[in-house]
Write a protein that holds these residues in place. Structure first.
Motif, mmCIF file in Angstrom:
data_model
loop_
_atom_site.group_PDB
_atom_site.id
_atom_site.type_symbol
_atom_site.label_atom_id
_atom_site.label_comp_id
_atom_site.label_asym_id
_atom_site.label_seq_id
_atom_site.Cartn_x
_atom_site.Cartn_y
_atom_site.Cartn_z
ATOM 1 N N PRO B 333 0.665 -1.164 -0.066
ATOM 2 C CA PRO B 333 0.038 0.025 0.027
ATOM 3 C C PRO B 333 0.930 1.259 0.216
ATOM 4 C CG PRO B 333 0.225 -0.942 2.232
ATOM 5 C CD PRO B 333 0.791 -2.069 1.257
ATOM 6 N N ARG B 383 -8.620 -1.427 -0.104
ATOM 7 C CA ARG B 383 -7.179 -0.990 -0.807
ATOM 8 C C ARG B 383 -7.930 -1.252 -2.317
ATOM 9 N NH1 ARG B 383 -1.971 -3.334 0.396
ATOM 10 N NH2 ARG B 383 -2.922 -4.560 2.219
ATOM 11 N N GLN B 390 -1.407 1.167 -5.248
ATOM 12 C CA GLN B 390 -2.540 0.704 -4.541
ATOM 13 C C GLN B 390 -2.296 1.760 -3.602
ATOM 14 O OE1 GLN B 390 -2.149 -3.158 -3.183
ATOM 15 N NE2 GLN B 390 -2.348 -4.113 -4.805
ATOM 16 N N LEU B 392 -4.709 2.720 0.190
ATOM 17 C CA LEU B 392 -5.817 2.675 1.239
ATOM 18 C C LEU B 392 -6.583 3.582 1.557
ATOM 19 C CD1 LEU B 392 -3.312 0.746 3.774
ATOM 20 C CD2 LEU B 392 -4.899 -0.410 2.320
#
Lengths: 202, 451
Positions: B333, B383, B390, B392
């Motif tokens: 992430p 996510r 990516q 969050l």
């Protein structure tokens, strides 16, 4: 992954409906004439009050005027509101009923139907809605008794349950059921030239 | 036919929408007729609701004036409360026939004066807010901070915007983005140009969820007309075209309202349907500045809208192209750490604190925006795979989620029985520096796998 997301329930956004305690606290603040409490009451109940009075009046402007008056009258009488015996909405609806009655008495000099026929067009140029209710529905509503009007408004315009309607009208649920049937029958008689025959046999 | 029995049968019929099977033939006829009448009465409810929504701004403004007058009367008992505007009009109606022409002329003159007086009143802050805001709405506003007070960590801002003037509460829970980096309430200064996303509270103020502060020297309002007096705000009565200067989404997510600047000095408030709101937000989660055309919306007083060309205020993360700091397919992430992306070319989208998320950059005054596909979910954290990595995204308890055509239900999302993985999602919000996540104010769920 894919666990529960804690999102608010709809009621959480409405402090008025959230719980009896919150509603009672709001009522206490209302009695003390807390302006923020009154703003909250307005936001929570304006639509209901407007809807309640709308069918008995000539147009949207008149309903807005009277609905606004309901809150002004309620504020002015705040000290007399007994929040332990009646929900705020019921109190407001009661005030609305009285104001509508007084208003109709006043315009009765000219005649409701005459006033109604004069009000087919929106009176406010900048009103985006530009909608007018069917005159026949309004006239049919006018043909009902005050209690019949109230029960139809609460049940079918405000979508209240029989239990809530009974509470707001201070009647038993059976009485509300009976009143609503008679009100619908009276509406049908007004809307349709064909009489509601079975009503006579009851 | 027994009355009590008919009452009970009617109640069952009203609840189920069908005549109970045990009703006799004569009862069936009677009940069918009564159900028809009930439907007729109910059919008016939608119209009444629309009318109520249309009248609420002016009724609210009137009640606010009434409350203010009552409060003034308490502070200064010699001052009489102003008479409500409509009360005067009704006075004319009731007694109009009784007065002489001269008296009528005098009353008419008074009415004109009262009208001007009431119009002057509509330009004050409370009225402007009242015309645009409803408690519980999620709103996007943009403007200049013209005054600021601080009390116990709560900063109350007075915002002058093209849609009117508003009071904004910025607290420690608000996400502040300054210079495209996470900031705090102290980053908001008098004279700043800011973008606010928040929820209208019962007092008519906006509780800011996200505040984006334009950098000094950036002039997002350049070229725009000066703020219009709120008195010019009118309800839209027919299709028209303009730029969105305020956007609000109702608490039940069923309708939205926009204030449009038609570019000719006119400001128009329009209520738009849910589908139009979703389409607008899918075009850009930053609704402000979008140029749109109102079209018929399926019911009186309700509009649809068409975005006029691709003039959305911000590019999406997916289309942002250059400037990303994390290559596509980054397995981990992205962190919401404040990393200024010095490598960005001048014409690329503004750097954001989180790769894959972008404040666009019309630039610096846009909410953090994420568009991508949900690849995993852990409790309230999604996510999301974007073209740039990516991200969050944390859904908060007050995040407004439009479900679009996803087929999801609110209950399914809440309970977790709806598997959101694989669905596209668009998010607008700010940074939550404490948790290294994007904090979502608003989300729109798009198509899922195979849709």
């Amino acid at each position: 992954v894919n666990g529960a997301v804690r999102l608010p329930e709809d009621e959480a956004d409405d402090p008025v409906a959230a719980s009896p305690t919150v509603a009672e606290q709001l009522a206490i603040r209302a009695v003390a004439r807390d302006p923020e409490a009154w703003s909250a009451i307005f936001e929570a109940h304006y639509r209901s009050v407007f809807a309640f009075v709308r069918y008995r009046l000539r147009g949207s402007d008149e309903a807005e005027d009277l609905a606004a008056q309901v809150f002004e009258v309620a504020y002015s009488r705040a000290a007399h509101f007994d929040y332990r015996g009646i929900p705020i909405e019921g109190w407001l609806i009661g005030i609305a009923r009285n104001l509508v009655r007084d208003h109709l008495r006043k315009i009765g000099r000219r005649g409701y139907e005459e006033e109604l026929l004069d009000s087919t067009a929106p009176t406010t140029v900048d009103n985006a809605v530009g909608v007018d209710l069917h005159q026949d529905l309004q006239l049919a509503m006018k043909s009902l008794t005050a209690d019949q009007q109230t029960v139809l408004s609460l049940r079918f315009i405000l979508d209240k349950s029989v239990a809530d309607t009974a509470k707001l009208m201070n009647r038993s649920e059976d009485a509300v059921k009976n009143l609503q049937r008679r009100a619908l029958a009276a509406m049908q008689r007004s809307l349709n030239a064909t009489p509601y025959r079975s009503d006579r046999s009851v | 036919m027994n009355g009590n029995r008919l009452d009970q049968l009617l109640e069952i019929a009203l609840a189920t929408g069908a005549v109970p099977p045990d009703a006799s033939e004569s009862e069936r006829i009677a009940l069918a007729a009564l159900l028809g009448v009930a439907d007729t009465v109910r059919s008016g409810a939608g119209v009444v609701e629309t009318e109520a929504d249309a009248t609420i701004p002016s009724a609210r403004a009137r009640f606010e004036r009434y409350l203010a007058a009552q409060q003034s009367a308490i502070r200064a008992p010699v001052r009489a409360a102003p008479r409500p505007r409509r009360a005067f009009a009704s006075y004319l109606g009731v007694f109009g026939r009784l007065v002489t022409f001269r008296a009528f002329a005098a009353m008419a003159a008074m009415a004109i004066i009262a009208l001007f007086a009431s119009q002057a009143l509509t330009s004050d802050v409370g009225t402007a807010s009242a015309q645009v805001l409803t408690a519980g709405d999620y709103v996007q506003l943009e403007g200049t901070v013209t005054s600021q007070t601080t009390d116990n960590g709560l900063s109350r801002l007075h915002l002058a915007s093209d849609a009117g003037e508003f009071e904004i509460d910025v607290s420690g829970d608000s996400s502040v983005v300054s210079g495209q980096l996470p900031g705090d309430v102290s980053a908001v200064q008098l004279g700043d140009h800011i973008l606010v996303g928040g929820v209208v509270n019962q007092g008519g103020r906006v509780g800011a969820r996200t505040v984006v502060v334009a950098p000094q020297g950036d002039a997002p309002s350049q070229g725009k007309s000066s703020p219009h007096p709120a008195a010019k705000l009118r309800m839209a009565v027919r299709p028209l075209e303009g730029s969105i200067v305020s956007f609000s989404l109702s608490a039940d997510l069923k309708t939205a309202r926009v204030v449009l600047d038609d570019g000719k000095g006119g400001l128009f408030l329009a209520r738009i349907n849910r589908k139009a709101a979703e389409a607008l937000l899918l075009n850009s989660m930053n609704a402000l500045g979008a140029r749109v055309r109102l079209v018929a919306g399926g019911s009186p007083g309700l509009f649809g809208l068409v975005v006029s060309g691709d003039q959305s205020p911000s590019p999406t993360a997916a289309s942002a192209g250059a400037g990303g700091t994390t290559p596509s397919g980054d397995p981990g992430p992205a962190k919401a750490t404040a990393t200024r992306n010095a490598g960005n070319a001048t014409q690329t989208p503004a750097p954001s604190a989180t790769p894959g998320a972008t404040t666009s950059a019309r630039a610096a005054t846009a909410f953090v925006e994420v568009k991508g596909i949900v690849v995993a979910r852990d409790a309230n954290v999604l996510r999301i795979q974007t073209d740039r990595g990516q991200v969050l995204v944390a859904l908060r308890s007050d995040t407004r989620i439009l479900l679009g055509n996803s087929g999801a239900t609110r209950e399914g999302l809440v309970s977790g029985t709806f598997n959101v993985v694989g669905y596209t999602v668009s998010v607008a919000g700010g940074f939550d520096a404490k948790s290294d996540r994007i904090s979502a104010d608003l989300a729109v769920l798009g198509p899922g796998p195979g849709q």
